[in-house]
Design an enzyme around this catalytic site. Structure first.
Site, PDB file in Angstrom:
ATOM      1  CB  SER A 187       0.014  -8.313  -0.688  1.00 28.22           C
ATOM      2  OG  SER A 187      -0.470  -9.493  -0.052  1.00 28.22           O
TER       3      SER A 187
ATOM      4  CE  LYS B  50      -4.725  -1.872   0.531  1.00 28.04           C
ATOM      5  NZ  LYS B  50      -5.243  -0.670  -0.335  1.00 28.04           N
TER       6      LYS B  50
END
Length: 332
Positions: A314, A57
């Protein structure tokens, strides 16, 4: 579908790459010996767990804030940026804003544990505790934008956010130009959409595979319906893949529809087993959403023999308590 419908281009991804250089880690792509042997393929892991905030992110948040400074000047962000998130996005906005010299306010409900509040505050952000739900926290974000002139940094549905995440795709092909397939977790679509736009823009032959939860898969249900729809959010080990995409989605729905080649849904048991395997075989403690690529390979017996494949790992935002739950599920 024309790129103008979502605003993400290969040029915008390369611009993001240049913009975030020095602010975001260029993460390693490692070959997994265990997985390569298990699947008779060349299996690589893209370790976004190596970001300072532990997840991908940071790329999108940094790109958006830096772009706003470039376009409008730092004074335009004098009131600060804001968002509502208890996880990876909130930490990313706090970190990126601090590095770029912009005030940040992260809105959290009163139910968020004190340790998570402290972690975000440690990154330099102001935390506002509002209401008893994430929805009420977002209501406070909307008020800050309307009344205090703060700037919203959305978690996924923005071309600048998706372009930032797309820099992962550029790095993948720099390290392994002859990749055949990439497995990416699918939630709001910023990660898969950005990576897919990069991969297709450079080598259109590369297969982009999305993986969603077996229940509460908002983007997948929306694609099936042909328009954004609401779904009931469910508790999951892969909680980062939950949540809606917004009925007024303006970017990622069109982007994912353009770049995703195929899709699989994975069960809680498969996610749990993949999390345990990642720790046992790769010595990586990862959140459920980061293990769904492996979960899909195992649960659906996907044939990747002889191929070069990358799994996007991720993030590492998992507590030991949650991992213990995963281990218990995997042992059933």
């Amino acid at each position: 579908m024309p790129q103008s419908e979502h605003g993400v281009t290969l040029a915008s991804i390369y611009a993001a790459r240049k913009r975030i250089a020095g602010q975001v880690t260029r993460t390693p792509l490692i070959r997994s010996v265990a997985l390569s042997e298990r699947f008779s393929a060349e299996v690589f892991l893209k370790l976004e767990t190596c970001q300072p905030t532990g997840a991908f992110k940071l790329r999108g948040a940094t790109n958006m804030i830096a772009t706003l400074i470039e376009r409008h000047g730092r004074d335009a962000l004098a009131a600060g940026v804001t968002t509502a998130s208890t996880g990876n996005h909130g930490r990313a906005v706090a970190y990126a804003a601090s590095r770029l010299g912009v005030p940040a306010t992260i809105c959290l409900s009163t139910l968020v544990p004190a340790n998570k509040v402290a972690a975000i505050e440690a990154l330099g952000a102001t935390v506002k505790r509002v209401g008893n739900s994430q929805d009420q926290a977002f209501e406070e974000v909307a008020r800050l934008v309307a009344e205090a002139s703060m700037t919203l940094i959305p978690p996924f549905d923005d071309p600048l956010i998706a372009a930032g995440q797309g820099t992962i795709g550029v790095e993948l092909l720099e390290d392994q130009p002859d990749l055949d397939r990439v497995f990416v977790g699918l939630s709001g679509g910023g990660l898969l959409g950005g990576i897919g736009a990069a991969l297709k823009g450079i080598h259109s032959r590369i297969q982009v595979t999305g993986i969603s939860l077996s229940k509460g898969a908002a983007m997948w249900e929306s694609l099936q319906a042909g328009h954004p729809v609401e779904v009931e959010e469910v508790e999951s080990l892969g909680d980062s893949l939950g949540g809606g995409i917004g009925l007024d989605n303006r970017c990622t729905f069109a982007l994912v529809r353009e770049v995703m080649d195929d899709h699989f849904q994975v069960s809680e048991a498969a996610i749990a087993q993949a999390m345990v395997a990642m720790l046992a075989d790769e010595k990586l403690l990862v959140e459920g959403a980061a293990a769904v690529g492996l979960a899909a390979l195992e649960e659906h017996a996907i044939d990747i023999r002889g191929q070069k494949v990358a799994l996007i790992v991720s993030g590492n935002g998992v507590s030991l308590e949650t991992f213990d739950q995963a281990r218990a599920i995997a042992q059933r």
